[in-house]
Design a protein around this motif. Structure first.
Motif, PDB file in Angstrom:
ATOM      1  N   LEU A  76      95.262 -12.237 168.036  1.00 35.63           N
ATOM      2  CA  LEU A  76      96.228 -11.275 168.579  1.00 35.63           C
ATOM      3  C   LEU A  76      97.633 -11.887 168.636  1.00 35.63           C
ATOM      4  CD1 LEU A  76      93.813  -9.965 171.300  1.00 35.63           C
ATOM      5  CD2 LEU A  76      94.700  -8.608 169.398  1.00 35.63           C
ATOM      6  N   GLU A  86      91.961   0.310 175.888  1.00 34.21           N
ATOM      7  CA  GLU A  86      92.988   0.133 174.860  1.00 34.21           C
ATOM      8  C   GLU A  86      92.684   1.071 173.719  1.00 34.21           C
ATOM      9  OE1 GLU A  86      94.435  -3.744 173.693  1.00 34.21           O
ATOM     10  OE2 GLU A  86      93.485  -4.599 175.459  1.00 34.21           O
ATOM     11  N   GLY A 106      97.592  -0.024 175.833  1.00 33.75           N
ATOM     12  CA  GLY A 106      96.605  -0.512 176.792  1.00 33.75           C
ATOM     13  C   GLY A 106      96.956  -0.058 178.190  1.00 33.75           C
ATOM     14  N   ALA A 123      99.235   0.607 169.009  1.00 35.86           N
ATOM     15  CA  ALA A 123      98.198   0.255 169.988  1.00 35.86           C
ATOM     16  C   ALA A 123      98.765   0.469 171.378  1.00 35.86           C
ATOM     17  CB  ALA A 123      97.764  -1.193 169.803  1.00 35.86           C
ATOM     18  N   GLN A 126      89.890  -1.980 181.601  1.00 39.49           N
ATOM     19  CA  GLN A 126      90.991  -1.658 180.712  1.00 39.49           C
ATOM     20  C   GLN A 126      90.535  -0.639 179.693  1.00 39.49           C
ATOM     21  OE1 GLN A 126      92.685  -4.802 178.355  1.00 39.49           O
ATOM     22  NE2 GLN A 126      94.517  -4.913 179.624  1.00 39.49           N
ATOM     23  N   PHE A 142     101.282  -9.037 170.685  1.00 35.70           N
ATOM     24  CA  PHE A 142     100.525  -8.405 169.602  1.00 35.70           C
ATOM     25  C   PHE A 142     101.151  -7.134 169.065  1.00 35.70           C
ATOM     26  CE2 PHE A 142      98.999  -6.761 173.591  1.00 35.70           C
ATOM     27  CZ  PHE A 142      98.565  -7.871 174.320  1.00 35.70           C
ATOM     28  N   GLN A 179      89.186  -4.609 169.494  1.00 36.14           N
ATOM     29  CA  GLN A 179      89.952  -3.977 168.410  1.00 36.14           C
ATOM     30  C   GLN A 179      90.102  -4.923 167.237  1.00 36.14           C
ATOM     31  OE1 GLN A 179      92.346  -3.221 171.788  1.00 36.14           O
ATOM     32  NE2 GLN A 179      93.284  -1.501 170.743  1.00 36.14           N
ATOM     33  N   GLY A 212     101.260   0.049 178.652  1.00 35.10           N
ATOM     34  CA  GLY A 212     102.042  -0.689 177.656  1.00 35.10           C
ATOM     35  C   GLY A 212     101.559  -0.312 176.269  1.00 35.10           C
TER      36      GLY A 212
HETATM   37  C1  2NL Z   1      99.016  -3.239 179.047  1.00 30.51           C
HETATM   38  C2  2NL Z   1      99.418  -3.415 177.633  1.00 30.51           C
HETATM   39  C3  2NL Z   1      98.639  -3.359 175.412  1.00 30.51           C
HETATM   40  C4  2NL Z   1      97.820  -3.584 173.186  1.00 30.51           C
HETATM   41  C5  2NL Z   1      97.615  -3.584 174.542  1.00 30.51           C
HETATM   42  C6  2NL Z   1      96.760  -4.215 171.070  1.00 30.51           C
HETATM   43  C7  2NL Z   1      95.572  -4.486 170.425  1.00 30.51           C
HETATM   44  C8  2NL Z   1      95.619  -4.885 169.105  1.00 30.51           C
HETATM   45  C9  2NL Z   1      96.778  -4.979 168.441  1.00 30.51           C
HETATM   46  C10 2NL Z   1      97.931  -4.702 169.117  1.00 30.51           C
HETATM   47 CL1  2NL Z   1      94.156  -5.233 168.294  1.00 30.51          CL
HETATM   48  N1  2NL Z   1      97.926  -4.335 170.407  1.00 30.51           N
HETATM   49  N2  2NL Z   1      96.761  -3.848 172.355  1.00 30.51           N
HETATM   50  C11 2NL Z   1      99.106  -3.333 172.712  1.00 30.51           C
HETATM   51  C12 2NL Z   1     100.126  -3.114 173.596  1.00 30.51           C
HETATM   52  C13 2NL Z   1      99.912  -3.129 174.963  1.00 30.51           C
HETATM   53  O1  2NL Z   1      98.339  -3.377 176.755  1.00 30.51           O
HETATM   54  O2  2NL Z   1      99.842  -3.209 179.902  1.00 30.51           O
HETATM   55  N3  2NL Z   1      97.735  -3.094 179.307  1.00 30.51           N
HETATM   56  C14 2NL Z   1      97.225  -2.899 180.619  1.00 30.51           C
END
Ligand code: 2NL
Length: 344
Positions: free
Chosen positions: A144, A214, A311, A309, A212, A254, A175, A286
């Motif tokens: 990641l 995602e 999450g 993506a 979580q 990521f 993912q 995010g």
């Molecule tokens: C947050 C933010 C995020 C992602 C998760 C992700 C996964 C892959 C590639 C790129 Cl495989 N990104 N996940 C991307 C942006 C934000 O989570 O605040 N989560 C509680």
């Protein structure tokens, strides 16, 4: 002697009649029929009798003994029957009494929030993907775009099991694993719910274990506007049609670019209140465009493919939606708390 035997018989029958437990009956038996009992006493005087009288008295004594024995037996049976009847009466079950209602359970509130989000996304063509909670350093971090010793790893204090194994700190490794399985061919459209772990001190807004969700969409020509449209649908589905969203620039290792999404505050209608801390906006999740390094490491050509993506934390979503003030309520499982959400 005849009279004495007659007296003994009458006295014995009277005492048997008035006995009301087995102990009393036993005492009566000993007193009249025992080795030193009343009948034996009488028979001791037999020596003084004439030859003709002896068998007559002997026979009478036997008859009296038999009669007393019989009376004792029948009284004993009566007492036993009475005891049995009393017991049956005491232990009887009134089958006409109303039954006790069965306690009906239901899914946990977090489960319901997760399902609600899954339903929205599966309706948009996403598939639900799951993966291991004990994860490799490679899938949790390196794949990641978080190489070893990268400072961004400090954002997520972790529970390491060995140098290479840890409790996953996010669901992103699911993912990354799914992307790799697709061997460079899109589309990949998945939603990944699950438990994650971080070394945090538990308080009203932090937990060392939480959940979580995602989402990931990778294909040719996936653009930032697709992300915005998808998140807008999500916000309205969960919080109501009248809600507006806004995206603010942010950073995740990521994604590039990265954003944070806020929804307009329902409580004050954007005026500013204690829930939105005066801003009129509440931070929900995010997101961003998948970093080319992440695509390449998973075997996708980042010149051909792009993706977005996002999450989010279902606990936070549920706390905002239902006005829950302490994250620990989700895990202590007090039925008084859980019951409040049976209808939602
Ligand atoms: C947050 C933010 C995020 C992602 C998760 C992700 C996964 C892959 C590639 C790129 Cl495989 N990104 N996940 C991307 C942006 C934000 O989570 O605040 N989560 C509680």
């Amino acid at each position: 002697m005849k009279e004495r035997l007659q007296e003994i018989k009458e006295e014995a029958l009277k005492q048997i009649q008035s006995s009301d437990d087995e102990k009393q009956l036993q005492d009566v038996r000993v007193y009249f029929l025992g080795k030193k009992g009343q009948i034996t006493e009488v028979l001791k005087g037999m020596g003084k009798l004439s030859k003709e009288e002896r068998p007559v008295i002997g026979q009478l004594a036997n008859e009296v003994r038999d009669e007393i024995t019989e009376a004792l037996e029948s009284k004993k049976t009566k007492l036993e029957q009475a005891a049995m009847e009393r017991q049956l009466k005491e232990e009887s079950i009134d089958v006409t009494l109303p039954g006790r209602p069965a306690q009906v359970g239901g899914p946990h509130l977090l489960r319901k929030v997760i399902r609600n989000i899954e339903d929205l996304f599966t309706g948009m063509g996403y598939q639900v993907a799951e993966g291991p909670e004990v994860e490799t350093d490679f899938y949790n971090f390196e794949s990641l775009n978080l190489p070893k010793n990268h400072p961004a790893r400090d954002m997520q204090d972790s529970f390491f099991i060995t140098e290479e194994l840890l409790m996953r700190t996010q669901t992103s490794p699911v993912q990354a694993r799914t992307l790799r399985k697709h061997e460079g061919k899109g589309p990949v459209k998945i939603i990944c719910p699950g438990k994650v772990y971080r070394r945090d001190t538990d308080d009203a807004t932090h937990s060392h274990q939480f959940t979580q969700i995602e989402g990931l969409y990778v294909d040719e020509n996936v653009r930032m506007s697709d992300l915005k449209g998808t998140l807008n649908e999500f916000a309205k589905h969960l919080f109501g049609e009248e809600r507006a969203i806004r995206l603010r620039p942010s950073f995740f290792p990521f994604t590039e670019p990265s954003v944070e999404m806020d929804i307009s505050c329902k409580i004050c209608g954007g005026e500013g209140c204690s829930v939105c801390k005066g801003s009129g906006w509440i931070e929900i999740l995010g997101a961003g465009m998948v970093h080319p390094n992440v695509l390449e490491m998973a075997g996708f050509d980042s010149e051909k493919y792009s993706g977005f993506a996002f999450g989010m934390g279902p606990e936070r979503i549920a706390m905002l939606k239902y006005g829950i003030e302490d994250i620990r309520h989700f895990y202590t499982n007090d039925v008084r708390f859980l019951k409040q959400f049976h209808g939602v």
